[in-house]
Design an enzyme around this catalytic site. Structure first.
Site, PDB file in Angstrom:
ATOM      1  N   HIS A  38       0.954  -1.160  -0.224  1.00 39.83           N
ATOM      2  CA  HIS A  38      -0.142  -0.081  -0.046  1.00 39.83           C
ATOM      3  C   HIS A  38       1.107   1.211  -0.073  1.00 39.83           C
ATOM      4  CE1 HIS A  38      -2.511  -3.269   1.784  1.00 39.83           C
ATOM      5  NE2 HIS A  38      -3.369  -2.537   1.218  1.00 39.83           N
ATOM      6  N   GLY A 127      -3.483  -3.556  11.290  1.00 38.83           N
ATOM      7  CA  GLY A 127      -4.147  -4.086   9.933  1.00 38.83           C
ATOM      8  C   GLY A 127      -5.649  -4.224  10.149  1.00 38.83           C
ATOM      9  N   ASP A 165      -9.382   6.970   7.338  1.00 39.19           N
ATOM     10  CA  ASP A 165     -11.120   6.986   7.009  1.00 39.19           C
ATOM     11  C   ASP A 165     -11.583   5.637   7.602  1.00 39.19           C
ATOM     12  OD1 ASP A 165     -11.437   9.443   5.497  1.00 39.19           O
ATOM     13  OD2 ASP A 165      -9.859   8.626   4.307  1.00 39.19           O
ATOM     14  N   GLY A 166     -10.719   4.361   7.100  1.00 39.27           N
ATOM     15  CA  GLY A 166     -11.188   3.213   7.607  1.00 39.27           C
ATOM     16  C   GLY A 166     -11.392   3.027   9.057  1.00 39.27           C
ATOM     17  N   SER A 388     -22.523  -8.511  38.012  1.00 39.66           N
ATOM     18  CA  SER A 388     -22.814 -10.071  37.416  1.00 39.66           C
ATOM     19  C   SER A 388     -21.656 -10.704  37.548  1.00 39.66           C
ATOM     20  CB  SER A 388     -23.463  -9.923  36.160  1.00 39.66           C
ATOM     21  OG  SER A 388     -24.720  -9.187  36.340  1.00 39.66           O
ATOM     22  N   HIS A 477     -28.787 -14.436  25.100  1.00 36.64           N
ATOM     23  CA  HIS A 477     -27.630 -14.583  26.107  1.00 36.64           C
ATOM     24  C   HIS A 477     -27.169 -15.956  26.404  1.00 36.64           C
ATOM     25  CE1 HIS A 477     -29.318 -10.603  26.511  1.00 36.64           C
ATOM     26  NE2 HIS A 477     -28.740 -10.431  27.362  1.00 36.64           N
ATOM     27  N   ARG A 524     -23.275 -18.820  35.953  1.00 40.48           N
ATOM     28  CA  ARG A 524     -24.052 -17.853  36.671  1.00 40.48           C
ATOM     29  C   ARG A 524     -24.347 -18.880  38.079  1.00 40.48           C
ATOM     30  NH1 ARG A 524     -30.202 -16.954  36.269  1.00 40.48           N
ATOM     31  NH2 ARG A 524     -30.485 -15.055  37.674  1.00 40.48           N
TER      32      ARG A 524
HETATM   33  C1  LIG Z   1     -11.687  -4.657   9.828  1.00 37.06           C
HETATM   34  C2  LIG Z   1     -10.967  -4.446   8.405  1.00 37.06           C
HETATM   35  N1  LIG Z   1     -11.715  -4.132   7.405  1.00 37.06           N
HETATM   36  C3  LIG Z   1     -11.368  -4.326   6.186  1.00 37.06           C
HETATM   37  C4  LIG Z   1     -10.090  -4.198   5.920  1.00 37.06           C
HETATM   38  C5  LIG Z   1      -9.552  -4.255   4.480  1.00 37.06           C
HETATM   39  N2  LIG Z   1      -9.032  -2.759   4.234  1.00 37.06           N
HETATM   40  C6  LIG Z   1      -7.700  -2.409   4.370  1.00 37.06           C
HETATM   41  S1  LIG Z   1      -7.379  -0.875   3.966  1.00 37.06           S
HETATM   42  C7  LIG Z   1      -9.068  -0.442   3.627  1.00 37.06           C
HETATM   43  C8  LIG Z   1      -9.506   0.915   3.388  1.00 37.06           C
HETATM   44  C9  LIG Z   1      -8.814   1.851   4.220  1.00 37.06           C
HETATM   45  O1  LIG Z   1      -9.224   3.141   3.985  1.00 37.06           O
HETATM   46  P1  LIG Z   1      -8.276   4.482   4.373  1.00 37.06           P
HETATM   47  O2  LIG Z   1      -8.374   4.195   5.947  1.00 37.06           O
HETATM   48  O3  LIG Z   1      -8.923   5.553   3.850  1.00 37.06           O
HETATM   49  O4  LIG Z   1      -7.014   4.213   3.961  1.00 37.06           O
HETATM   50  P2  LIG Z   1      -6.270   4.670   2.564  1.00 37.06           P
HETATM   51  O5  LIG Z   1      -7.207   4.380   1.423  1.00 37.06           O
HETATM   52  O6  LIG Z   1      -6.437   6.148   2.863  1.00 37.06           O
HETATM   53  O7  LIG Z   1      -4.876   4.310   2.602  1.00 37.06           O
HETATM   54  C10 LIG Z   1      -9.878  -1.738   3.949  1.00 37.06           C
HETATM   55  C11 LIG Z   1     -11.090  -1.600   3.508  1.00 37.06           C
HETATM   56  C12 LIG Z   1      -9.220  -4.160   6.946  1.00 37.06           C
HETATM   57  N3  LIG Z   1      -7.962  -4.120   6.842  1.00 37.06           N
HETATM   58  N4  LIG Z   1      -9.730  -4.363   8.354  1.00 37.06           N
END
Ligand SMILES: Cc1ncc(C[n+]2csc(CCOP(=O)(O)OP(=O)(O)O)c2C)c(N)n1
Length: 667
Positions: A38, A127, A165-166, A388, A477, A524
């Site tokens: 990446h 990751g 963003d992710g 609990s 539950h 429980r």
């Molecule tokens: C929980 C999870 N879901 C999906 C992914 C697959 N994935 C890796 S990067 C990405 C997009 C991330 O977008 P952003 O954070 O904007 O990264 P940028 O494109 O700016 O590098 C996804 C969906 C992952 N790594 N983890």
């Protein structure tokens, strides 16, 4: 609110540009060589990372485990080349240019995503998006907890996160943000790679949150900067450092910055740029150097950044000389281990002297009453089920906003955030975290449990209400498949103790497992005492043992059981005895530890008589112990809402059913 930008001289602006371009070039080259990875994020965030590492981050690359270093978490772990480039440029041990050339190859330190333990300077495995942010909340909390105990001279550092963003779209981010805002973790600073691009394209396809307002709503200080303006970035970080609230800096960046035709596009996110684009990027960036080549003046400037904290680190070491090294690293040193063992022997003796009919969650609380006072590094908590779960003792005081002397965290209804934060607490050092919810809700925090296991962190999950024995709350539950699914996870010890003595033994095992997380699954409902004698030997340590041997000269049948079903097995054994069937009962509190025993021990425990397995959960996995001819008594579907005794009857998990099955197999 806008922050005053820091002015730079022409020379330093030009050196900043070169230093940032070194990151960009290494990221492009590493991904190109690996033919995967990446490049976009490291190229976009190179300016922000350069400002952070050269002007703000407190660290000494030659001493990566200095306990009072700032923590840097790359939550957007797919941008791993950013971290590897930084570690190389700053001079972290072992992160050679050769490692960068072997990005994503077997045995290299430079795995596809950053993996804790592969190289110094990788603070956590990231990751799975959002996890790093959750870990960072835990690290920032650890810093405050330890600061309250040892003072500013010993513990006083920031936690920085790069999140994309992710990360911010993931649900876990909300739990982490909300928790950090509530706890006023002012030393947590998130640098948001606000590039408006993710894999599918523009983020406008899927999200329209105003992140600044969102963070502000959770009690953060939040601002926006141009992520390619070093002065503006520096101004924002300086302001964040003096905030008493956690800070978000939304850095507007261009993904793949410098790539002539691809910058700003999703195509730079997760694939090599290609030779032509890289050539064009070198021209556009003014970087006239060969692949993996960093000119000596630029490398020297980076190395100077990497060593500028050495003096601070040495001064700290003098201040901390009186402190036992374990206190800020692994609090369970040999002395603490002895204290744990002694406390467990003591409580076992008390349980044997007055055999309690307690739910195992209650026995666990009694065990904690003994353990908490001898383990200052133990930090408890629950995701809003304290009463609990039985996780709070009379030795606990609550941690709260700006009140960090406590040792119990009310994580709120945030199971995922709790588990990710516990990983951060453990990774930070100085703390052994335990946290609780209902066993069924391990599903709400499983991604973080998986990372505890992958990273080999000592995190203890106290998961109560572990079967249909939970009763009236019903199948939503009642866990049925959770035990099997957790047992499928590598490097995780799943404990299901059968009575109070086993609970104490399992706590000891969980705390002494330095690089394996543990799940304590607890009932429980009340259970009778089964272990009527207990010495210093920890019988649960071998994972399974003969709780009651057959009374005759040889076994007719062996009944294997865990947790609440061990007492049913014992009742069945008595009834079988009356009709001349000799049954042995094997208690199996931890399959993983049993599987690790020598074959001879396992064979001796399991015996050669027909076997019956009993567990109020689905049977997947039991064939391992029962063989092809064994009988399993347990669940085959979801539970139901009713009082627990009725449910055990209804689903046929009773002593009578065990007896009937035994008669069938011996006839
Ligand atoms: C929980 C999870 N879901 C999906 C992914 C697959 N994935 C890796 S990067 C990405 C997009 C991330 O977008 P952003 O954070 O904007 O990264 P940028 O494109 O700016 O590098 C996804 C969906 C992952 N790594 N983890």
């Amino acid at each position: 609110m806008a922050k005053p930008a820091v002015k730079m001289s022409a020379d330093s602006a030009s050196m900043h540009k070169d230093m940032a371009n070194a990151i960009r070039a290494l990221a492009m080259d590493g991904v190109e060589q690996a033919k995967s990875g990446h490049p976009g994020m490291p190229m976009g965030m190179a300016d922000v990372a350069t400002v952070l590492f050269t002007q703000f981050l407190k660290f000494d690359a030659s001493a990566p485990d200095w306990p009072d270093r700032d923590r840097f978490v790359l939550s957007a772990g797919h941008g791993s080349m950013l971290l590897y480039a930084l570690l190389h440029l700053n001079g972290y041990p072992g992160m050679t240019i050769d490692e960068l050339k072997h990005f994503r190859q077997l045995g290299s330190k430079t795995a596809g995503h950053p993996e804790f333990g592969h190289a110094p300077g990788i603070e956590t495995t990231t990751g799975p998006l959002g996890q790093g942010l959750g870990n960072a909340a835990g690290m920032a909390l650890a810093e405050r907890l330890l600061n309250a105990r040892h003072g500013d001279g010993i513990v006083d550092h920031h936690t920085y996160v790069i999140a994309g963003d992710g990360c911010l779209m993931e649900g876990i981010s909300q739990e982490a943000i909300s928790m950090a805002g509530h706890l006023k973790l002012g030393k947590l600073i998130v640098l948001f790679d606000d590039n408006s691009i993710s894999i599918d394209g523009a983020t406008s396809l899927s999200v329209s949150d105003d992140q600044v307002k969102r963070f502000e709503a959770s009690g953060w200080a939040a601002t926006r900067v141009d992520g390619h303006d070093p002065g503006a970035i520096a101004g924002a970080i300086a302001a964040a450092q003096s905030s008493d609230r956690p800070s978000l800096i939304a850095c507007k960046t261009v993904i793949g910055y410098g790539a002539p035709t691809k910058q700003g596009k999703a195509s730079t996110h997760g694939e090599p740029l290609g030779a032509d684009e890289i050539k064009g990027a070198r021209e556009k960036l003014g970087w006239a150097h060969a692949a993996f080549e960093v000119p000596s003046n630029v490398l020297a400037a980076w190395r100077a950044a990497g060593s500028r904290g050495a003096g601070q680190r040495k001064a700290w070491e003098q201040r901390a000389a009186k402190l036992a090294p374990s206190v800020l690293r692994d609090p369970i040193d040999s002395r603490a281990a002895e204290a744990i063992k002694a406390a467990v022997v003591e409580i076992k003796a008390e349980f044997v002297a007055a055999p309690p009919k307690l739910a195992t969650r209650q026995s666990s609380q009694k065990v904690l009453e003994k353990l908490v006072p001898v383990l200052p590094g133990l930090i408890g908590g629950s995701a809003d089920l304290t009463g609990s779960n039985g996780t709070r003792t009379k030795h606990h005081t609550a941690v709260g906003p700006s009140a960090y002397a406590g040792n119990y965290v009310h994580y709120g209804v945030r199971e995922h955030g709790m588990a990710a934060a516990m990983n951060g607490l453990a990774l930070h050092g100085g703390i052994v975290p335990y946290g609780a919810t209902f066993l069924v809700f391990t599903d709400y925090c499983r991604p973080s449990i998986r990372l505890s296991a992958l990273m080999g962190q000592r995190v203890v999950y106290v998961m109560t209400h572990d079967s249909i024995g939970l009763g009236e709350d019903g199948p939503t539950h009642q866990p049925v498949e959770q035990l099997a699914s957790l047992r499928a996870m590598p490097n995780l010890n799943v404990f299901r103790p059968a009575d109070a003595v086993e609970v104490a033994e399992c706590w000891e095992l969980a705390l002494l497992a330095a690089s394996t997380p543990s799940i304590l699954t607890l009932t429980r409902q009340g259970l009778p005492a089964l272990r009527t004698a207990a010495g210093s030997e920890n019988l649960s340590a071998r994972g399974a043992y003969v709780l009651a041997e057959a009374k005759g000269s040889k076994r007719d049948v062996t009944i294997l059981a865990t947790g609440s079903e061990a007492s049913l097995a014992m009742q069945a054994r008595e009834q079988l005895e009356k009709s001349g069937v000799d049954a042995a009962v094997v208690s199996m509190p931890c399959w993983e530890l049993f599987a690790a025993q020598p074959d001879s021990y396992r064979k001796a425990v399991l015996g050669s008589a027909p076997r019956i397995g009993v567990e109020a959960a689905i049977g997947m996995g039991w064939e391992r112990w029962l063989g092809d001819d064994g009988t399993f008594i347990g669940m085959s579907g979801f539970g139901a809402s009713a009082p627990a005794p009725k449910l055990f009857e209804h689903f046929g998990i009773t002593a009578a059913h065990i007896v009937a099955a035994a008669r069938r197999v011996v006839s």
